[in-house]
Structure formats: C-alpha cells, structure tokens
Design a protein around this motif. Structure first.
Motif, PDB file in Angstrom:
ATOM      1  N   GLU A 216      -0.082 -25.038  37.044  1.00  0.00           N
ATOM      2  CA  GLU A 216      -1.366 -25.500  37.570  1.00  0.00           C
ATOM      3  C   GLU A 216      -1.141 -26.553  38.670  1.00  0.00           C
ATOM      4  OE1 GLU A 216      -4.338 -24.487  36.757  1.00  0.00           O
ATOM      5  OE2 GLU A 216      -4.233 -23.617  34.745  1.00  0.00           O
ATOM      6  N   ASN A 217      -2.118 -26.627  39.557  1.00  0.00           N
ATOM      7  CA  ASN A 217      -2.084 -27.714  40.534  1.00  0.00           C
ATOM      8  C   ASN A 217      -2.274 -29.041  39.819  1.00  0.00           C
ATOM      9  OD1 ASN A 217      -1.819 -25.983  42.747  1.00  0.00           O
ATOM     10  ND2 ASN A 217      -4.044 -25.687  42.895  1.00  0.00           N
ATOM     11  N   LYS A 218      -1.732 -30.086  40.374  1.00  0.00           N
ATOM     12  CA  LYS A 218      -1.876 -31.452  39.855  1.00  0.00           C
ATOM     13  C   LYS A 218      -1.214 -31.664  38.494  1.00  0.00           C
ATOM     14  CE  LYS A 218      -6.390 -31.496  40.278  1.00  0.00           C
ATOM     15  NZ  LYS A 218      -7.803 -31.979  40.254  1.00  0.00           N
ATOM     16  N   VAL A 219      -0.296 -30.758  38.124  1.00  0.00           N
ATOM     17  CA  VAL A 219       0.451 -30.954  36.888  1.00  0.00           C
ATOM     18  C   VAL A 219       1.906 -31.226  37.233  1.00  0.00           C
ATOM     19  CG1 VAL A 219       1.256 -29.911  34.737  1.00  0.00           C
ATOM     20  CG2 VAL A 219      -1.086 -29.505  35.516  1.00  0.00           C
ATOM     21  N   ASN A 220       2.359 -32.409  36.877  1.00  0.00           N
ATOM     22  CA  ASN A 220       3.721 -32.843  37.149  1.00  0.00           C
ATOM     23  C   ASN A 220       4.563 -32.646  35.897  1.00  0.00           C
ATOM     24  OD1 ASN A 220       6.102 -34.317  37.531  1.00  0.00           O
ATOM     25  ND2 ASN A 220       5.108 -35.798  38.875  1.00  0.00           N
ATOM     26  N   LYS A 221       5.588 -31.822  35.986  1.00  0.00           N
ATOM     27  CA  LYS A 221       6.414 -31.513  34.820  1.00  0.00           C
ATOM     28  C   LYS A 221       7.004 -32.772  34.192  1.00  0.00           C
ATOM     29  CE  LYS A 221      10.347 -28.707  33.304  1.00  0.00           C
ATOM     30  NZ  LYS A 221      11.386 -27.727  33.723  1.00  0.00           N
ATOM     31  N   ASP A 222       7.422 -33.703  35.030  1.00  0.00           N
ATOM     32  CA  ASP A 222       8.060 -34.924  34.529  1.00  0.00           C
ATOM     33  C   ASP A 222       7.057 -35.879  33.869  1.00  0.00           C
ATOM     34  OD1 ASP A 222      10.504 -34.039  35.467  1.00  0.00           O
ATOM     35  OD2 ASP A 222      10.225 -34.958  37.443  1.00  0.00           O
ATOM     36  N   LYS A 223       5.777 -35.634  34.109  1.00  0.00           N
ATOM     37  CA  LYS A 223       4.753 -36.493  33.512  1.00  0.00           C
ATOM     38  C   LYS A 223       3.836 -35.699  32.577  1.00  0.00           C
ATOM     39  CE  LYS A 223       4.576 -39.937  37.220  1.00  0.00           C
ATOM     40  NZ  LYS A 223       3.703 -40.644  38.196  1.00  0.00           N
ATOM     41  N   THR A 224       4.416 -34.692  31.955  1.00  0.00           N
ATOM     42  CA  THR A 224       3.645 -33.844  31.040  1.00  0.00           C
ATOM     43  C   THR A 224       4.119 -34.051  29.608  1.00  0.00           C
ATOM     44  OG1 THR A 224       3.235 -32.139  32.707  1.00  0.00           O
ATOM     45  CG2 THR A 224       3.115 -31.465  30.409  1.00  0.00           C
ATOM     46  N   ILE A 225       3.183 -34.161  28.707  1.00  0.00           N
ATOM     47  CA  ILE A 225       3.517 -34.268  27.283  1.00  0.00           C
ATOM     48  C   ILE A 225       2.741 -33.222  26.504  1.00  0.00           C
ATOM     49  CG2 ILE A 225       1.745 -36.049  26.859  1.00  0.00           C
ATOM     50  CD1 ILE A 225       3.698 -37.180  24.715  1.00  0.00           C
ATOM     51  N   GLU A 226       3.404 -32.622  25.514  1.00  0.00           N
ATOM     52  CA  GLU A 226       2.770 -31.620  24.671  1.00  0.00           C
ATOM     53  C   GLU A 226       2.540 -32.237  23.292  1.00  0.00           C
ATOM     54  OE1 GLU A 226       6.427 -30.251  25.598  1.00  0.00           O
ATOM     55  OE2 GLU A 226       5.466 -30.934  27.429  1.00  0.00           O
ATOM     56  N   ILE A 227       1.350 -32.018  22.765  1.00  0.00           N
ATOM     57  CA  ILE A 227       0.960 -32.607  21.487  1.00  0.00           C
ATOM     58  C   ILE A 227       0.568 -31.511  20.492  1.00  0.00           C
ATOM     59  CG2 ILE A 227      -0.603 -34.210  20.313  1.00  0.00           C
ATOM     60  CD1 ILE A 227       1.122 -35.597  22.367  1.00  0.00           C
ATOM     61  N   PHE A 228       1.175 -31.527  19.310  1.00  0.00           N
ATOM     62  CA  PHE A 228       0.746 -30.671  18.216  1.00  0.00           C
ATOM     63  C   PHE A 228      -0.196 -31.498  17.355  1.00  0.00           C
ATOM     64  CE2 PHE A 228       3.922 -28.044  19.827  1.00  0.00           C
ATOM     65  CZ  PHE A 228       3.988 -26.836  19.149  1.00  0.00           C
ATOM     66  N   GLU A 229      -1.474 -31.102  17.317  1.00  0.00           N
ATOM     67  CA  GLU A 229      -2.479 -31.913  16.638  1.00  0.00           C
ATOM     68  C   GLU A 229      -2.921 -31.270  15.328  1.00  0.00           C
ATOM     69  OE1 GLU A 229      -7.059 -33.320  16.666  1.00  0.00           O
ATOM     70  OE2 GLU A 229      -6.376 -31.499  17.679  1.00  0.00           O
ATOM     71  N   ILE A 230      -2.994 -32.101  14.281  1.00  0.00           N
ATOM     72  CA  ILE A 230      -3.517 -31.676  12.993  1.00  0.00           C
ATOM     73  C   ILE A 230      -4.694 -32.588  12.656  1.00  0.00           C
ATOM     74  CG2 ILE A 230      -3.014 -31.253  10.557  1.00  0.00           C
ATOM     75  CD1 ILE A 230      -0.050 -31.220  11.251  1.00  0.00           C
ATOM     76  N   THR A 231      -5.846 -32.000  12.377  1.00  0.00           N
ATOM     77  CA  THR A 231      -7.000 -32.828  12.024  1.00  0.00           C
ATOM     78  C   THR A 231      -6.950 -33.166  10.544  1.00  0.00           C
ATOM     79  OG1 THR A 231      -8.420 -30.965  11.442  1.00  0.00           O
ATOM     80  CG2 THR A 231      -8.405 -31.645  13.752  1.00  0.00           C
ATOM     81  N   LEU A 232      -7.612 -34.276  10.197  1.00  0.00           N
ATOM     82  CA  LEU A 232      -7.640 -34.722   8.810  1.00  0.00           C
ATOM     83  C   LEU A 232      -8.236 -33.656   7.900  1.00  0.00           C
ATOM     84  CD1 LEU A 232      -6.601 -37.444   7.816  1.00  0.00           C
ATOM     85  CD2 LEU A 232      -8.951 -38.208   7.625  1.00  0.00           C
ATOM     86  N   SER A 233      -9.236 -32.927   8.422  1.00  0.00           N
ATOM     87  CA  SER A 233      -9.881 -31.884   7.611  1.00  0.00           C
ATOM     88  C   SER A 233      -8.898 -30.771   7.270  1.00  0.00           C
ATOM     89  CB  SER A 233     -11.083 -31.305   8.348  1.00  0.00           C
ATOM     90  OG  SER A 233     -10.693 -30.763   9.606  1.00  0.00           O
ATOM     91  N   ASN A 234      -7.887 -30.568   8.118  1.00  0.00           N
ATOM     92  CA  ASN A 234      -6.869 -29.556   7.854  1.00  0.00           C
ATOM     93  C   ASN A 234      -5.875 -29.996   6.790  1.00  0.00           C
ATOM     94  OD1 ASN A 234      -7.153 -27.111   9.164  1.00  0.00           O
ATOM     95  ND2 ASN A 234      -6.522 -27.932  11.138  1.00  0.00           N
ATOM     96  N   LEU A 235      -5.906 -31.283   6.447  1.00  0.00           N
ATOM     97  CA  LEU A 235      -4.967 -31.813   5.464  1.00  0.00           C
ATOM     98  C   LEU A 235      -5.586 -31.944   4.081  1.00  0.00           C
ATOM     99  CD1 LEU A 235      -3.303 -34.627   7.602  1.00  0.00           C
ATOM    100  CD2 LEU A 235      -2.289 -32.459   6.945  1.00  0.00           C
TER     101      LEU A 235
END
Length: 482
Positions: free
Chosen positions: A282-301
C-alpha cells in the motif's frame, strides 16, 4: 489485617494510607531511598507524615533540573526523561549508592529498597493529561538478589495537584504491596488501587522480575490489568514481557489480526502473511515502521462467564513462539480497536479477518449504545486511513467460496456495504492457500481434546509439539482417551 464477614463472603478492610506507611516505617529492617521526578515528592511525604520515617528513609530527592538529572543518572540515547529506561537507571543507581554507603557487616538484616518515579503531569493547556513510570527495586531477604516491580501509568485527572496526590497514594500502595503482598502478585496488583478510583489513574503496563517472582508470567499479569478494568488493552512481545502500547504503536503502520487462536492454525498464519504482503504494498506504508498485532478480546477468553487463565496462557505462549506481538483488549467492536490505535499513530492501518467476521461489523445490534448507531461507528472506523483485508470462507458442503463480492448482509446495510466496498476500503485476499480452506480452530480443538488424529498437520510447524509437551487445551486428557 482485619476481615469483615458478610454473608458467605469475606471482605478485607483496606488499611489506611497512614497505617500502610507506618507499618513500613516500624519495620526495623526495611531501609531505602525515594527518587521522584516530575510530580513533587508525594510518596515520600506520606512516609514522613506517618511518623517513624528516620529508620526507613535513607534519602528522598527530586532531581528536577535536566542537567542535574543527567549528571546523576546519565543521558538517555533518546534524550527523554519519562521512560522505562530512565526509571531502571534511577533504581539501580540508588540501590548501588545504598550498598556503597551502608555496610552489611554493621547492618546484616537490612532489606534495601529504592523507590522511584519519573512522570509528566498534565500540561497548562490541559491537552496532555500526563503519564509516567513508577517502580521499586527491593529485597525480601538480606542475602537475596533484588526484585523489581515496574509499571506505567496514565493520569486521568484534570488537575496537576490531584495527579500528584494520586501518584503519592499509588507509591505507598506499591511499596506496601511489594513487602507484604509479594507472595500473591494478583492481589498485589488489585491493592495498587486502594484509596484510588480507576477514573483517576490507569495502569497499562506492569512487569515483575527477581527471585520472588521467578514463577510469575508477566503475560498473565497483563491479563489481570484488563480483567480488573485497570486498562482497556495491554500488549506483550514475543519474549513474553509486557510492553508499553504507546512505545510499540507510536507513529507506526499497524496491521491487526483478531481471533481466538485456540489454537493458532495454518489458516491464521496464511491470513496474516497474505494480508501483510498486501499492506506493505500500500501507499504510505513503511516496512521499517510497520507492526503486526495479534489481538484477542476479553470476550474470547471467557468460558461460562469466567476467564480461563490456563487456556489464555496456552494461546499466548503459542503466539509468542511464532514471534508475534499480542494484544489483549476489552474492545468488542472493531471501531474501538481503531480508535485505540489512533491514540498513538496517524499512519495507515489495516484490519485482517475472515470474510464471515465482516457480517458482525455490519450488524446493527452492536451499535445500539451509540446515539448515531452504526453510522457513528463506521465514521469512527473508516474516517481513519483504514483498509480491511478479507480472507474467503469455504462452504463445507458445496465447496463454494464466500468473498466480499457475494457476501450477504442485511438488506438495510446493502448500500452502506457497497459504499465501503467500492471505495476500496474492503479488499479480498486473492492469493490464499486453497489446500487449507477446510481448517477450523474449533474442529482442531475438538480433535485435541477428544483424542482425534490428523490435527497436527493443520497447525504451523512446532506448534503441535508444544501442545503435546505442555498438555495445552486438554491434550493430557486426550492421551487418556486414546
């Protein structure tokens, strides 16, 4: 501590702030320093006022001037002062001074400690409410190594004086808990809010370390923060240590993948890898400034209304083993996730999900609490620079794939759906792996628990071995069935 019996429940009466400080002061062995930067000396003040402080407080100081502070603790690489690195330097420096100046031969039973905080209170314009790092480095036995409890706080009050007083209360609670509640970290965590309200202060990161806490998993402590309503979201890195969300997310491009990950499957990882490739293109996406997050909601726990902490740790350890950063949140709706991220970055963001999850996003029942309903929610979700990547769903019986092109939403939502679809906000993942389309976490879980076969091939490498070695998800019982 006195206990009041009410019905079939026990309620511990909360000791007053003065009695907590006095108990510390009257312990002849507890001895240390207070170094407070940014909000007066409110913690030390409580100990001075309680009486008997001469045997407890070796030194209380506030190195407010930056040059003077740098002369004492050194200069940080990032030139900042309200940081975890700064706090740790303060704690170690002050403990070293105690050990140099107080001889063990003369004081063989002393339990040394250093309490420190470095904070920024609310600014004059009341635009930034302030935050800070608070911690204690201390001994519970004279011949034992030091323990540390370090936490990050966010102020919610709109007055600097009130914030100072709140910090002072928190400091007393921390020192008291460190010495008298260290054997139960979960209780210690709750007691940090004695004489405080969650509207006053937020704790969004905490880490325990040292010999007293060698069995403590900080990811589980993170879960307690969200579970107890102390914060809305917490994060921990692949190493299992809690990380400050603001530090991790600041000015980053963010790709978030929500799921139950019970367990994490090849499909989850395919969604992650394929959407990451799309995001980086994508435009405006810098690989060196990208973070990936695996999110779990409290309701899923939650299981039957309660959070299964053993189950949580199983998921957490598996995701961490794959090198992922994990976020536990109290956000049921996706727009709240985006709002949360927006507190820390204005860069492009993306959500990745199975196409079936998109149906929930377009379900009006989730937005009845908003005065503007679903339109308000979508305004918050999509007014940011956001993309949603959709992984197709395969029908078991017909083999037909559901994508954004043939997804059926409620008739009232059709035009709204088309608007976002044809404005490029919703994008299908087209280079998916067709050989894994029949993998579903709930079916894998059932096989693990019931002694089924073939589930190992449906998970990423090394994950099956971890599940078996650690008896995750009831695998121990499954062995008995076999």
């Amino acid at each position: 501590m006195p206990i009041t019996i009410m019905g079939d429940k026990e309620f511990e009466s909360v000791p007053s702030l003065k009695s907590k400080a006095l108990r510390i002061n009257l312990n002849a062995n507890i001895y240390g320093t207070f170094a407070e930067i940014g909000a007066g000396q409110e913690t030390a003040r409580n100990f001075f006022r309680a009486g008997g402080a001469s045997g407890t407080i070796a030194k209380a100081m506030s190195a407010y001037d930056k040059d003077f502070s740098d002369a004492i603790y050194g200069i940080e690489d990032d030139k900042r002062y309200v940081t975890e690195a700064r706090l740790k330097k303060m704690l170690k420096h002050e403990v070293r001074l105690i050990e140099e100046r107080i001889k063990r031969e003369k004081h063989p039973n002393k339990l040394f400690f250093s309490y420190a905080n470095t904070v920024a209170t609310i600014d004059f314009a009341k635009k930034y409410k302030g935050h800070g790092w608070v911690g204690i480095r201390y001994q519970t036995k004279p011949d034992e190594d030091y323990n540390e409890i370090i936490l990050h706080i966010r102020f919610h009050e709109n007055d600097a004086k009130l914030q100072q007083m709140t910090l002072g209360v928190l400091g007393v609670n921390l020192i008291y808990g460190a010495y008298y509640k260290y054997d139960n970290p979960k209780k210690l965590l709750r007691y940090l809010y004695d004489h405080l309200d969650k509207d006053q202060i937020e704790i969004d990161t905490i880490n325990f370390s040292g010999p007293r806490f060698k069995k403590v998993d900080n990811r589980l402590m993170s879960l307690q923060l969200v579970k107890n309503g102390m914060t809305e979201a917490v994060m921990f890195g692949p190493d299992g240590n809690n990380v400050l969300p603001a530090a991790v997310l600041y000015k980053k491009n963010i790709l978030a993948l929500r799921g139950s990950f019970r367990p994490v499957t090849k499909v989850n990882m395919d969604i992650y890898k394929k959407s990451l490739n799309m995001f980086l293109n994508e435009n405006k996406v810098n690989k060196d400034k990208t973070i990936e997050i695996f999110e779990i909601t409290l309701s899923n726990l939650r299981a039957e209304g309660e959070i299964d902490e053993v189950d949580f740790m199983s998921r957490a350890r598996l995701l961490c083993s794959l090198g992922q950063t994990v976020m536990i949140s109290n956000f049921q709706e996706y727009y709240k996730v985006v709002e949360y991220f927006s507190n820390y970055t204005k860069e492009r963001m993306a959500l990745s999900m199975g196409v079936n999850n998109l149906i929930d996003i377009f379900d009006e029942k989730y937005y009845r609490h908003l005065s503007g309903g679903i339109l308000e929610a979508f305004g918050k979700l999509f007014f940011k620079d956001l993309k949603v990547y959709l992984y197709p769903l395969k029908n078991h019986k017909t083999g037909k794939l559901t994508t954004s092109e043939n997804l059926k939403v409620h008739p009232r939502m059709k035009e709204l759906y088309k608007f976002f679809k044809y404005n490029g906000k919703l994008q299908d993942i087209v280079d998916y792996d067709p050989t894994i389309m029949d993998i579903f976490s709930r079916e894998v879980l059932q096989k693990i628990q019931e002694g089924g076969t073939g589930w190992e091939e449906q998970l990423p490498d090394l994950i099956p071995e971890m599940i078996k070695e650690n008896n995750f998800f009831g695998y121990k019982e499954a062995e008995k069935i076999q």
